[in-house]
Design an enzyme around this catalytic site. Structure first.
Site, PDB file in Angstrom:
ATOM      1  N   LEU A 100      41.116  46.082  38.835  1.00 30.26           N
ATOM      2  CA  LEU A 100      42.578  46.100  38.892  1.00 30.26           C
ATOM      3  C   LEU A 100      43.041  44.687  39.213  1.00 30.26           C
ATOM      4  O   LEU A 100      42.317  43.922  39.874  1.00 30.26           O
ATOM      5  CB  LEU A 100      43.061  47.046  39.996  1.00 30.26           C
ATOM      6  CG  LEU A 100      42.892  48.549  39.762  1.00 30.26           C
ATOM      7  CD1 LEU A 100      43.325  49.332  40.998  1.00 30.26           C
ATOM      8  CD2 LEU A 100      43.674  49.036  38.542  1.00 30.26           C
ATOM      9  N   ASP A 101      44.243  44.341  38.791  1.00 25.63           N
ATOM     10  CA  ASP A 101      44.817  43.038  39.143  1.00 25.63           C
ATOM     11  C   ASP A 101      45.006  42.957  40.660  1.00 25.63           C
ATOM     12  O   ASP A 101      45.135  43.982  41.336  1.00 25.63           O
ATOM     13  CB  ASP A 101      46.182  42.841  38.468  1.00 25.63           C
ATOM     14  CG  ASP A 101      46.057  42.785  36.959  1.00 25.63           C
ATOM     15  OD1 ASP A 101      44.960  42.482  36.457  1.00 25.63           O
ATOM     16  OD2 ASP A 101      47.077  43.063  36.285  1.00 25.63           O
ATOM     17  N   LYS A 102      45.119  41.732  41.127  1.00 26.25           N
ATOM     18  CA  LYS A 102      45.282  41.513  42.571  1.00 26.25           C
ATOM     19  C   LYS A 102      46.509  42.250  43.133  1.00 26.25           C
ATOM     20  O   LYS A 102      46.478  42.807  44.226  1.00 26.25           O
ATOM     21  CB  LYS A 102      45.422  39.997  42.804  1.00 26.25           C
ATOM     22  CG  LYS A 102      45.381  39.580  44.234  1.00 26.25           C
ATOM     23  CD  LYS A 102      45.326  38.066  44.321  1.00 26.25           C
ATOM     24  CE  LYS A 102      45.472  37.595  45.740  1.00 26.25           C
ATOM     25  NZ  LYS A 102      45.418  36.131  45.857  1.00 26.25           N
ATOM     26  N   LYS A 186      50.691  45.794  31.921  1.00 21.14           N
ATOM     27  CA  LYS A 186      51.746  44.766  32.015  1.00 21.14           C
ATOM     28  C   LYS A 186      52.115  44.247  30.625  1.00 21.14           C
ATOM     29  O   LYS A 186      53.296  44.040  30.317  1.00 21.14           O
ATOM     30  CB  LYS A 186      51.264  43.610  32.900  1.00 21.14           C
ATOM     31  CG  LYS A 186      51.160  44.019  34.366  1.00 21.14           C
ATOM     32  CD  LYS A 186      50.581  42.911  35.215  1.00 21.14           C
ATOM     33  CE  LYS A 186      50.391  43.387  36.650  1.00 21.14           C
ATOM     34  NZ  LYS A 186      49.558  42.500  37.438  1.00 21.14           N
TER      35      LYS A 186
END
Ligand code: URA
Length: 231
Positions: A100-102, A186
């Site tokens: 997952l992204d930060k 996103k």
């Protein structure tokens, strides 16, 4: 089971010889000298006697409620990683199943079973990933239709696979996708002229984030969650 019992079962030591070996410091559990024969070990602990592995540790599977701000890598110079929260022995042998992204929160899985993580992530097995997406602008009917039908992401030639969109509030949707392209959610929102302001993963396949886990908390997966034989 007790460590002295495991050691005598797995070697030709008697129970009292096993107890003595443990007292002498000849037995390591997960790389640390065991203090007492009465210590309880599970099938996942790695036990060695004079440097020799005496059990076959079972693969391990965990879910973590990932907080914002930590990265999905094993090590990072600047940020906390998911393994700063998942404080279990032999963390260096675990890997994250689907990063997952930060700034994304929610369900993250970690295991030392490479075959299992391959089946969870390979496009062939089409595990659904479900995200709660908060948007900058309200979602339009046209955008919902495009997201569901599949659309071209910036710089790509192949459209995304059909997805499912459930509108919870004008600015909050639940998006279910079956692939895992780079920053996919996103980029899908950018492709419909919108923007993600918060992203939270709720589920992967049959494994939903346990509502009892606060951010940063983790638990082992159940046998049912690990079992990939059911669709
Ligand atoms: N899609 C994204 O853009 N980010 C994530 O963290 C997961 C899916």
């Amino acid at each position: 089971m007790r460590l002295d019992k495991l050691l005598s079962n797995a070697s030709n030591l008697t129970r009292s010889q096993a107890t003595k070996a443990i007292r002498q410091g000849d037995v390591l559990v997960d790389g640390v000298v065991a203090a007492k024969g009465a210590m309880k070990v599970t099938e996942s602990n790695k036990v060695t006697y004079i440097g020799v592995l005496i059990n076959e540790p079972k693969p391990r599977y965990y879910m973590l409620h990932k907080p914002e701000g930590c990265v999905s890598a094993n090590k990072d110079k600047h940020s906390l990683t998911v393994f700063d929260y998942l404080l279990v022995p032999r963390r260096d042998q675990l890997h994250v199943v689907g990063r997952l992204d930060k700034d994304t929160t929610g369900l993250i899985l970690a295991t030392d079973d490479g075959q299992w993580s391959h089946r969870m992530t390979s496009p062939k097995h089409k595990q659904t990933k479900r995200y709660r997406v908060t948007l900058k602008d309200p979602i339009t009917d046209a955008a919902k239709k495009k997201l569901e039908e599949g659309l071209l992401l910036d710089g790509e030639k192949k459209p995304t696979k059909p997805s499912l969109v459930k509108v919870l509030e004008p600015n909050v949707i639940v998006l279910s996708i079956h692939e895992g392209r780079y920053h996919q959610v996103k980029r899908m929102m950018l492709a419909v002229d919108n923007e993600v302001t918060a992203l939270h993963r709720e589920a992967i396949g049959n494994i939903g984030l346990d509502a009892g886990l606060a951010e940063g908390e983790w638990r082992e997966l159940t046998a049912q969650e690990i079992d990939l034989s059911k669709p």
